[in-house]
Design a protein around this motif. Structure first.
Motif, mmCIF file in Angstrom:
data_model
loop_
_atom_site.group_PDB
_atom_site.id
_atom_site.type_symbol
_atom_site.label_atom_id
_atom_site.label_comp_id
_atom_site.label_asym_id
_atom_site.label_seq_id
_atom_site.Cartn_x
_atom_site.Cartn_y
_atom_site.Cartn_z
ATOM 1 N N SER A 173 0.820 -1.211 0.000
ATOM 2 C CA SER A 173 0.000 0.000 0.000
ATOM 3 C C SER A 173 0.854 1.262 0.000
ATOM 4 C CB SER A 173 -0.929 -0.002 1.220
ATOM 5 O OG SER A 173 -0.176 -0.079 2.429
ATOM 6 N N VAL A 174 2.018 1.198 0.645
ATOM 7 C CA VAL A 174 2.936 2.344 0.654
ATOM 8 C C VAL A 174 3.575 2.507 -0.720
ATOM 9 C CG1 VAL A 174 5.061 3.263 1.646
ATOM 10 C CG2 VAL A 174 3.358 2.185 3.120
ATOM 11 N N PHE A 175 4.046 1.392 -1.295
ATOM 12 C CA PHE A 175 4.629 1.469 -2.638
ATOM 13 C C PHE A 175 3.609 1.971 -3.648
ATOM 14 C CE2 PHE A 175 8.203 -1.425 -1.438
ATOM 15 C CZ PHE A 175 9.223 -0.610 -1.906
ATOM 16 N N SER A 180 7.082 5.724 -6.247
ATOM 17 C CA SER A 180 7.709 6.652 -7.188
ATOM 18 C C SER A 180 6.738 7.806 -7.385
ATOM 19 C CB SER A 180 8.002 5.952 -8.518
ATOM 20 O OG SER A 180 8.526 6.850 -9.462
ATOM 21 N N VAL A 181 7.217 9.026 -7.181
ATOM 22 C CA VAL A 181 6.326 10.187 -7.274
ATOM 23 C C VAL A 181 6.949 11.234 -8.183
ATOM 24 C CG1 VAL A 181 5.354 9.799 -4.990
ATOM 25 C CG2 VAL A 181 7.327 11.330 -5.240
ATOM 26 N N ILE A 242 20.967 -0.893 4.588
ATOM 27 C CA ILE A 242 19.600 -1.383 4.707
ATOM 28 C C ILE A 242 19.316 -2.399 3.604
ATOM 29 C CG2 ILE A 242 18.753 0.761 5.738
ATOM 30 C CD1 ILE A 242 17.493 1.460 3.023
ATOM 31 N N GLN A 243 18.311 -3.214 3.847
ATOM 32 C CA GLN A 243 17.765 -4.095 2.820
ATOM 33 C C GLN A 243 16.261 -3.917 2.829
ATOM 34 O OE1 GLN A 243 19.797 -7.487 1.865
ATOM 35 N NE2 GLN A 243 18.067 -8.797 1.411
ATOM 36 N N LEU A 244 15.689 -3.540 1.686
ATOM 37 C CA LEU A 244 14.250 -3.342 1.622
ATOM 38 C C LEU A 244 13.535 -4.681 1.572
ATOM 39 C CD1 LEU A 244 15.183 -0.430 1.036
ATOM 40 C CD2 LEU A 244 13.279 -0.245 -0.557
ATOM 41 N N VAL A 245 12.454 -4.777 2.306
ATOM 42 C CA VAL A 245 11.668 -6.009 2.396
ATOM 43 C C VAL A 245 10.246 -5.680 1.984
ATOM 44 C CG1 VAL A 245 10.698 -7.700 3.991
ATOM 45 C CG2 VAL A 245 13.104 -7.053 4.186
ATOM 46 N N THR A 246 9.708 -6.447 1.056
ATOM 47 C CA THR A 246 8.358 -6.229 0.554
ATOM 48 C C THR A 246 7.487 -7.445 0.828
ATOM 49 O OG1 THR A 246 8.851 -7.156 -1.619
ATOM 50 C CG2 THR A 246 9.318 -4.806 -1.295
#
Length: 514
Positions: A173-175, A180-181, A242-246
């Motif tokens: 929901s955040v993505f 990308s904006v 950091i490592q992004l986790v989805t």
């Protein structure tokens, strides 16, 4: 293998074409034990990561911090627990899909994620993440970045129990809203974006768009902000990777990769970013510094747009770092095939040498420069002046090519095939049939690079370097790399540095950019 053929020329006379075809051996990688192997999964399972050779000074665990919504923090901890055990493949195992043996069996370290190193961004009575997402997309983007970055700062500021790496858990929901904006761009910036697009359309065949877009900035990059880049830039300031986790990593669905493959890729990236060395190329020659030269746009604090050179450099043992060159004003007629001045080439090469010596304790004996545009006279003079004390210097251009080879049978040419035409032009296939996998794991006809080499070494030696460096992506266990690591992350690194701004880099390690 050498082939000679002839065809009529425009004058009606026969014209001879000599084709020389060789197949380079798959790169052999070094691991913790004595064995070498071309597949990281096989090598890690058999001999552990390369830095096992460093002895007992290594920690026996990786301390993982977690930031995100409360439910994703729980899911991430559950995923880490799952990665501590063996994960079988779904369906039949094959050479591409292998079971994950468990993190400790592959990397000889435990994953430790204490609750005290987790920060939840929402609670039943205090949903900070929901509040951050309110308003227009651009405002919400900055609010979300600040919220995650503040939590990251709290963990990175610890004197005791500081994590080695932080998982940033980002819900779908955040993505969907702020992944990308559109940037709040000035009229000058919008004009520049149109210029970038016109330049691309006038200087490049559509056939090459997709492949070059993998590593070069686009007009869309210029006018948009990317959440991943912004978060990595803030982590760079705090000097804690950091490592992004989805959701795609944490959840098993029919649209995801199978769990074992996800675990392999996640584990390799996490191990590297936390300070480990998963594997390296064998030291078969002199100590070498491989340098990829590319360009990106960024905005200074005065909102002036400049185009800066970017160097991604790697030592023979895989130690990687990024150096940004001096920015130059963007000119209206500046083409895509931009070049450094002699002074700029000299300065960035000198900076790379200084950083290399700082990290390794000495100067390299060999420097190999990679570009996607040809090296002009000014660049060559600058590079040669800066590297005059280096015994071996090669300048290599990789150009996506229309050249094609047909091979008898069902498969295209092997990865590592080099075809030289009339002893003049050489073409390297970094995608194609892979003997290690017993198949061609791609959807399209393989497209080679033309390898153009300046210096004392020939194109075949340059091609071997390129092929070797396609296996040095420590952000995945997948061996299907098309670009050498010296160039493959240029677009991402440029985006992170744009978000970072024009201040001097506090940290240059490549662990922060992948």
């Amino acid at each position: 293998m050498k082939l000679t053929t002839s065809r009529p020329s425009t004058t009606g006379r026969a014209m001879t074409i000599d084709l020389s075809i060789i197949e380079l051996s798959p790169p052999r990688l070094q691991f913790g034990g004595a064995i070498t192997h071309s597949d990281p999964k096989v090598g890690l399972l058999a001999a552990g990561p390369f830095d096992l050779r460093f002895g007992s000074a290594r920690k026996d665990h990786i301390h993982v911090g977690i930031v995100g919504p409360a439910d994703q923090v729980v899911a991430a901890r559950r995923w880490l627990d799952r990665c501590s055990l063996e994960i079988p493949v779904l369906g039949n195992a094959n050479l591409l899909k292998r079971p994950f043996p468990g993190f400790a069996d592959a990397f000889h370290k435990q994953l430790v994620a204490p609750e005290s190193s987790s920060i939840a961004l929402n609670f039943d009575t205090n949903d900070n993440l929901a509040r951050a997402l309110q308003g227009d997309a651009y405002t919400a983007f900055q609010n979300v970045v600040d919220l995650y970055a503040d939590a990251h700062t709290r963990l990175s500021s610890r004197d005791l129990n500081r994590p080695d790496i932080i998982l940033m858990c980002i819900p779908d929901s955040v993505f969907a809203k702020v992944g990308s904006v559109e940037r709040k761009a000035t009229e000058e910036e919008r004009k520049r974006a149109k210029t970038i697009q016109r330049t691309r359309e006038s200087t490049q065949l559509d056939l090459f768009d997709d492949i070059l877009d993998e590593v070069e900035q686009t007009s869309e990059d210029f006018l948009r902000r990317d959440l991943r880049h912004a978060l990595k830039a803030r982590a760079l300031r705090n000097r804690l990777p950091i490592q992004l986790v989805t959701d795609a990593l944490l959840n098993d669905t029919s649209r995801n990769q199978d769990p074992a493959t996800r675990a392999w890729n996640f584990a390799v990236g996490l191990y590297y970013k936390a300070g480990g060395v998963p594997w390296r190329l064998p030291p078969n020659g002199p100590d070498t510094c491989f340098v990829g030269i590319s360009f990106h746009h960024f905005r200074t604090t005065q909102r002036a747009i400049v185009r800066s050179s970017l160097a991604q450099a790697f030592s023979s043992n895989g130690e990687g770092f990024a150096i940004r060159g001096e920015g130059v004003p963007v000119e209206p007629n500046q083409s895509r095939n931009v070049h450094l001045s002699e002074l700029q080439a000299f300065q960035i090469a000198q900076n790379v040498l200084s950083e290399y010596e700082l990290r390794t304790g000495g100067a390299p004996l060999r420097v190999v420069l990679h570009k996607t545009s040809y090296v002009d006279a000014a660049e060559r003079a600058g590079f040669e002046a800066a590297l005059k004390d280096i015994p071996i210097v090669s300048m290599v251009t990789l150009v996506p090519s229309l050249f094609r080879l047909m091979r008898y049978g069902a498969y295209p040419p092997k990865v590592g095939t080099v075809c030289t035409v009339n002893n003049d032009r050489s073409f390297l296939f970094t995608s194609g049939f892979m003997p290690e996998l017993g198949t061609y794991p791609g959807p399209h006809i393989p497209q080679p690079f033309e390898v153009r080499c300046l210096g004392s070494e020939n194109a075949v030696a340059a091609a071997q370097d390129v092929l070797n460096l396609t296996r040095m992506n420590w952000n995945t266990a997948d061996i299907r790399g098309k670009w050498p690591v010296s160039l493959s992350f240029a677009r991402r690194v440029g985006g992170i540095l744009d978000e970072y701004g024009d201040e001097d880099l506090m940290e240059t390690s490549f662990r922060y950019f992948v």
